[in-house]
Structures are given as C-alpha cells and as structure tokens.
Motif scaffolding. Structure first.
Motif, PDB file in Angstrom:
ATOM      1  N   ASP A 156       0.821  -1.286  -0.052  1.00 42.28           N
ATOM      2  CA  ASP A 156      -0.063  -0.067   0.030  1.00 42.28           C
ATOM      3  C   ASP A 156       0.739   1.291  -0.013  1.00 42.28           C
ATOM      4  O   ASP A 156       0.507   2.357  -1.023  1.00 42.28           O
ATOM      5  CB  ASP A 156      -0.792  -0.221   1.217  1.00 42.28           C
ATOM      6  N   ASP A 157       1.825   1.245   0.954  1.00 43.21           N
ATOM      7  CA  ASP A 157       2.661   2.477   0.940  1.00 43.21           C
ATOM      8  C   ASP A 157       3.440   2.718  -0.339  1.00 43.21           C
ATOM      9  O   ASP A 157       3.711   3.786  -1.006  1.00 43.21           O
ATOM     10  CB  ASP A 157       3.961   2.228   1.960  1.00 43.21           C
ATOM     11  N   ILE A 158       3.898   1.623  -0.974  1.00 45.64           N
ATOM     12  CA  ILE A 158       4.791   1.539  -2.332  1.00 45.64           C
ATOM     13  C   ILE A 158       3.763   1.970  -3.437  1.00 45.64           C
ATOM     14  O   ILE A 158       4.149   2.925  -3.898  1.00 45.64           O
ATOM     15  CB  ILE A 158       5.190   0.148  -2.905  1.00 45.64           C
ATOM     16  N   CYS A 159       2.904   1.785  -3.380  1.00 44.94           N
ATOM     17  CA  CYS A 159       1.516   1.985  -4.242  1.00 44.94           C
ATOM     18  C   CYS A 159       1.284   3.684  -4.147  1.00 44.94           C
ATOM     19  O   CYS A 159       1.002   4.319  -5.228  1.00 44.94           O
ATOM     20  CB  CYS A 159       0.235   1.396  -4.502  1.00 44.94           C
ATOM     21  N   ASP A 160       1.135   3.966  -3.026  1.00 44.06           N
ATOM     22  CA  ASP A 160       0.888   5.491  -2.660  1.00 44.06           C
ATOM     23  C   ASP A 160       2.257   6.226  -3.250  1.00 44.06           C
ATOM     24  O   ASP A 160       1.958   7.507  -3.604  1.00 44.06           O
ATOM     25  CB  ASP A 160       0.763   5.666  -1.204  1.00 44.06           C
ATOM     26  N   ALA A 161       3.492   5.801  -3.122  1.00 46.39           N
ATOM     27  CA  ALA A 161       4.518   6.425  -3.440  1.00 46.39           C
ATOM     28  C   ALA A 161       4.906   6.445  -5.035  1.00 46.39           C
ATOM     29  O   ALA A 161       5.668   7.418  -5.381  1.00 46.39           O
ATOM     30  CB  ALA A 161       5.650   5.975  -2.784  1.00 46.39           C
ATOM     31  N   LEU A 162       4.110   5.573  -5.671  1.00 45.53           N
ATOM     32  CA  LEU A 162       4.460   5.423  -7.120  1.00 45.53           C
ATOM     33  C   LEU A 162       4.386   6.829  -7.918  1.00 45.53           C
ATOM     34  O   LEU A 162       5.390   7.072  -8.786  1.00 45.53           O
ATOM     35  CB  LEU A 162       3.755   4.257  -7.856  1.00 45.53           C
ATOM     36  N   PRO A 163       3.424   7.770  -7.744  1.00 47.25           N
ATOM     37  CA  PRO A 163       3.414   8.823  -8.458  1.00 47.25           C
ATOM     38  C   PRO A 163       4.406   9.564  -8.510  1.00 47.25           C
ATOM     39  O   PRO A 163       4.821  10.410  -9.366  1.00 47.25           O
ATOM     40  CB  PRO A 163       2.146   9.619  -8.159  1.00 47.25           C
ATOM     41  N   GLU A 164       5.099   9.632  -7.405  1.00 39.53           N
ATOM     42  CA  GLU A 164       6.266  10.542  -6.852  1.00 39.53           C
ATOM     43  C   GLU A 164       7.553   9.755  -7.498  1.00 39.53           C
ATOM     44  O   GLU A 164       8.364  10.555  -8.187  1.00 39.53           O
ATOM     45  CB  GLU A 164       6.331  10.489  -5.316  1.00 39.53           C
ATOM     46  N   VAL A 165       7.763   8.411  -7.032  1.00 44.03           N
ATOM     47  CA  VAL A 165       8.653   7.657  -7.458  1.00 44.03           C
ATOM     48  C   VAL A 165       9.128   7.499  -9.173  1.00 44.03           C
ATOM     49  O   VAL A 165      10.243   7.623  -9.481  1.00 44.03           O
ATOM     50  CB  VAL A 165       8.977   6.431  -6.705  1.00 44.03           C
ATOM     51  N   MET A 166       7.873   6.932  -9.851  1.00 43.49           N
ATOM     52  CA  MET A 166       8.027   6.635 -10.954  1.00 43.49           C
ATOM     53  C   MET A 166       8.644   7.530 -12.101  1.00 43.49           C
ATOM     54  O   MET A 166       9.296   7.096 -13.036  1.00 43.49           O
ATOM     55  CB  MET A 166       6.573   6.044 -11.577  1.00 43.49           C
ATOM     56  N   PRO A 167       8.460   8.645 -11.996  1.00 43.50           N
ATOM     57  CA  PRO A 167       9.018   9.444 -13.050  1.00 43.50           C
ATOM     58  C   PRO A 167      10.727   9.498 -12.788  1.00 43.50           C
ATOM     59  O   PRO A 167      11.220   9.640 -13.873  1.00 43.50           O
ATOM     60  CB  PRO A 167       8.539  10.977 -12.525  1.00 43.50           C
ATOM     61  N   GLN A 168      11.210   9.542 -11.321  1.00 51.01           N
ATOM     62  CA  GLN A 168      12.562   9.371 -11.219  1.00 51.01           C
ATOM     63  C   GLN A 168      13.000   7.878 -12.042  1.00 51.01           C
ATOM     64  O   GLN A 168      14.104   8.065 -12.436  1.00 51.01           O
ATOM     65  CB  GLN A 168      12.867   9.214  -9.845  1.00 51.01           C
ATOM     66  N   VAL A 169      12.356   7.007 -11.609  1.00 56.80           N
ATOM     67  CA  VAL A 169      12.767   5.612 -12.259  1.00 56.80           C
ATOM     68  C   VAL A 169      12.791   5.842 -13.843  1.00 56.80           C
ATOM     69  O   VAL A 169      13.618   5.294 -14.381  1.00 56.80           O
ATOM     70  CB  VAL A 169      11.712   4.455 -11.696  1.00 56.80           C
ATOM     71  N   ILE A 170      11.654   6.124 -14.339  1.00 51.16           N
ATOM     72  CA  ILE A 170      11.616   6.207 -15.750  1.00 51.16           C
ATOM     73  C   ILE A 170      12.505   7.154 -16.421  1.00 51.16           C
ATOM     74  O   ILE A 170      12.979   6.788 -17.344  1.00 51.16           O
ATOM     75  CB  ILE A 170       9.991   6.774 -16.276  1.00 51.16           C
ATOM     76  N   GLY A 171      12.984   8.319 -15.593  1.00 52.52           N
ATOM     77  CA  GLY A 171      14.030   9.029 -15.985  1.00 52.52           C
ATOM     78  C   GLY A 171      15.245   8.284 -16.414  1.00 52.52           C
ATOM     79  O   GLY A 171      15.990   8.930 -17.110  1.00 52.52           O
ATOM     80  N   VAL A 172      15.579   7.329 -15.626  1.00 50.19           N
ATOM     81  CA  VAL A 172      17.038   6.391 -15.771  1.00 50.19           C
ATOM     82  C   VAL A 172      16.839   5.880 -16.867  1.00 50.19           C
ATOM     83  O   VAL A 172      17.778   5.527 -17.630  1.00 50.19           O
ATOM     84  CB  VAL A 172      17.387   5.776 -14.373  1.00 50.19           C
ATOM     85  N   ILE A 173      15.716   5.399 -17.383  1.00 52.12           N
ATOM     86  CA  ILE A 173      15.582   4.353 -18.202  1.00 52.12           C
ATOM     87  C   ILE A 173      15.613   5.080 -19.916  1.00 52.12           C
ATOM     88  O   ILE A 173      16.048   4.458 -20.850  1.00 52.12           O
ATOM     89  CB  ILE A 173      14.201   3.632 -18.230  1.00 52.12           C
ATOM     90  N   LYS A 174      15.278   6.283 -19.782  1.00 53.53           N
ATOM     91  CA  LYS A 174      15.192   7.147 -21.084  1.00 53.53           C
ATOM     92  C   LYS A 174      14.401   6.466 -22.059  1.00 53.53           C
ATOM     93  O   LYS A 174      14.918   5.778 -23.157  1.00 53.53           O
ATOM     94  CB  LYS A 174      16.775   7.168 -21.613  1.00 53.53           C
ATOM     95  N   THR A 175      13.247   6.457 -22.032  1.00 54.44           N
ATOM     96  CA  THR A 175      12.429   6.039 -22.915  1.00 54.44           C
ATOM     97  C   THR A 175      11.240   6.673 -23.400  1.00 54.44           C
ATOM     98  O   THR A 175      11.352   8.009 -23.002  1.00 54.44           O
ATOM     99  CB  THR A 175      11.519   4.584 -22.539  1.00 54.44           C
ATOM    100  N   THR A 176      10.467   6.353 -24.530  1.00 53.22           N
ATOM    101  CA  THR A 176       9.361   7.416 -25.090  1.00 53.22           C
ATOM    102  C   THR A 176       8.086   7.680 -24.149  1.00 53.22           C
ATOM    103  O   THR A 176       8.144   6.783 -23.150  1.00 53.22           O
ATOM    104  CB  THR A 176       9.073   6.918 -26.493  1.00 53.22           C
ATOM    105  N   PRO A 177       7.609   8.558 -24.357  1.00 59.02           N
ATOM    106  CA  PRO A 177       6.438   9.084 -23.492  1.00 59.02           C
ATOM    107  C   PRO A 177       5.291   7.774 -23.417  1.00 59.02           C
ATOM    108  O   PRO A 177       4.851   7.802 -22.532  1.00 59.02           O
ATOM    109  CB  PRO A 177       5.909  10.544 -24.056  1.00 59.02           C
TER     110      PRO A 177
END
Length: 140
Positions: A46-67
């Motif tokens: 539950d805590d992880i899911c709540d944090a996803l909106p904040e964390v995922m942009p940082q994670v995706i930024g490392v991957i360098k993929t298309t929108p």
C-alpha cells in the motif's frame, strides 16, 4: 504492420510495447516478492503504491524511453502492484485457511494475468466466504 530489419528478422510495431509490458511484469513481481519479506506485506505494498506517482518519474527518467512507453510501464506496474495489494489485504481478511485461493490469484498475476480482474476477484473472496458460511449455517 511487420517490417524486416537488416538481419531479415520480423519486427512488429508492437514489440517495444510488449517489451515494456514484460519489464513492468518483472518489476511488479520483484517488488511483490520483496514486500512479502516485510512484517505486513499488504501495508508495505500500500505504501509503495501510494509512493508510485512520486517515484516513477525518477525511475523512468533513468530508463530514457518514449512518453508512450513511459505510460505503458507506469500504468502496468501501478495496476499490478495495486492487484498484489488487494490480494494481501483480502488474504488477511479471509484468514489462513483460505490462503491457497490467494496463492492461485498471485500465480495468475505473476504469469501476466489481467490485474484489474485479479484485483476485483481478490477483493470479492472474503465476502463470498462469508456468504457461503452463512448459507451453511456457520461463521467463517
């Protein structure tokens, strides 16, 4: 549409999306496995899911993929983790005697099953157990 590469292997236009879905499945499954090591897996998820909106942009930024693929990854990881969260909350509510039902749902999710359907099914299990117990004249 199917195109041929220089190596003359067929590549579908959907291949990057399929690869992103496979990556999302892997990330969600690994996250779930780690959450199970915590004292309260449902609360951890539950805590992880709540944090996803904040964390995922940082994670995706490392991957360098298309929108487009960013959305596929983010949405699928989120959907799968919410399904795992529902499974663990419902497992706790239903009690230890019914754990095998949730193991079946986890297996389906791990193998790429529809997270929306699995989440709904998991959340419905405790209610159905109570109804069946009432019909049988006992309590679950």
């Amino acid at each position: 549409m199917i195109t041929l590469t220089k190596k003359t292997t067929a590549v579908t236009d959907d291949e990057p999306r399929i690869t992103a879905l496979a990556a999302a499945l892997y990330v969600a499954n690994c996250t779930y496995t780690e959450a199970l090591k915590m004292p309260n897996p449902a609360a951890t998820l539950d805590d992880i899911c709540d944090a996803l909106p904040e964390v995922m942009p940082q994670v995706i930024g490392v991957i360098k993929t298309t929108p487009e693929l960013t959305k596929v990854l983010t949405d699928d990881i989120t959907d799968r983790l919410w399904a795992y969260t529902a499974i663990e909350y419902a497992r706790a509510e239903a009690g230890a005697g019914y754990s095998w039902v949730f193991d079946v749902l986890v297996e389906a999710l791990e193998k790429g099953g529809n997270p929306h359907t699995i989440r709904a099914d998991a959340l419905d299990v405790p209610r159905r157990i109570r109804e069946l117990a009432e019909q049988a004249g006992g309590a679950a």
